[in-house]
Motif scaffolding. Structure first.
Motif, PDB file in Angstrom:
ATOM      1  N   ASP A 224     -62.292 -74.016  26.829  1.00  0.00           N
ATOM      2  CA  ASP A 224     -60.971 -74.386  26.321  1.00  0.00           C
ATOM      3  C   ASP A 224     -61.035 -74.453  24.796  1.00  0.00           C
ATOM      4  OD1 ASP A 224     -58.371 -75.199  26.139  1.00  0.00           O
ATOM      5  OD2 ASP A 224     -58.781 -77.291  26.665  1.00  0.00           O
ATOM      6  N   THR A 225     -60.249 -73.611  24.130  1.00  0.00           N
ATOM      7  CA  THR A 225     -60.289 -73.562  22.661  1.00  0.00           C
ATOM      8  C   THR A 225     -59.062 -74.193  22.020  1.00  0.00           C
ATOM      9  OG1 THR A 225     -59.302 -71.358  22.729  1.00  0.00           O
ATOM     10  CG2 THR A 225     -61.715 -71.484  22.639  1.00  0.00           C
ATOM     11  N   THR A 226     -58.185 -74.807  22.818  1.00  0.00           N
ATOM     12  CA  THR A 226     -57.008 -75.447  22.233  1.00  0.00           C
ATOM     13  C   THR A 226     -57.452 -76.683  21.465  1.00  0.00           C
ATOM     14  OG1 THR A 226     -56.656 -76.697  24.272  1.00  0.00           O
ATOM     15  CG2 THR A 226     -55.431 -74.640  24.024  1.00  0.00           C
TER      16      THR A 226
END
Length: 132
Positions: free
Chosen positions: A95-97
Motif C-alpha cells: 500500500d503506497t497511499t
C-alpha cells in the motif's frame, strides 16, 4: 529452542505431563530428600547437580505462568504438537497511499480557514485605507 537445549522437567521429576500441582509438589519433595547433597557427602558434586536440576524443574512447574510457557515448548518439542506454519508468498502489492491521521487533516483544515480569515482581514484593511 533446540531439543539439545531443552530439558524435560517432567522426566526430571518422574511425573506425567498431566500431573496436578499436588503431584508435582509431592514428587519434588520425594526427590529433594532422596538427592539432597547433605545426605551424600562422598559424592557431593554429583548430587548437588541433580538437586539443582530437580529444584529448577520444580520452580518451573510450580509457577502457573512458567508452567504454561514450558508446556507450550514441551508440546512443540517432545510431543510434536502445535501449529504448523506454511510459508505463503504474498503477491499483493504494498500500500503506497500516504497515511493521513484524522488530527492531521483537521489541522490542515484549520490552517486553511485561518488563512482565509487573515486574508479577508487584510483585504478589509486595504479597502478601508483606500477609502480614507
Amino acid at each position: 529452542m533446540d531439543t539439545e537445549e531443552f530439558t524435560d522437567h517432567y522426566d526430571t521429576l518422574a511425573i506425567e505431563f498431566d500431573a496436578t500441582a499436588a503431584e508435582i509438589k509431592a514428587a519434588y519433595r520425594k526427590l529433594a530428600v532422596q538427592y539432597h547433597p547433605d545426605k551424600h557427602p562422598q559424592e557431593n558434586e554429583l548430587y548437588k547437580n541433580k538437586f539443582q536440576q530437580i529444584t529448577s524443574a520444580y520452580q518451573t512447574l510450580s509457577d502457573p505462568y512458567k508452567k504454561g510457557m514450558y508446556d507450550f515448548q514441551y508440546r512443540m518439542i517432545v510431543l510434536n504438537e502445535g501449529p504448523r506454519y506454511e510459508y505463503i508468498e504474498d503477491s499483493t502489492p504494498p500500500d503506497t497511499t500516504p497515511y493521513a491521521h484524522k488530527y492531521t487533516r483537521r489541522s490542515k483544515r484549520t490552517l486553511f480557514v485561518l488563512s482565509l480569515i487573515i486574508l479577508s482581514v487584510l483585504i478589509f484593511q486595504l479597502i478601508r485605507i483606500a477609502i480614507a
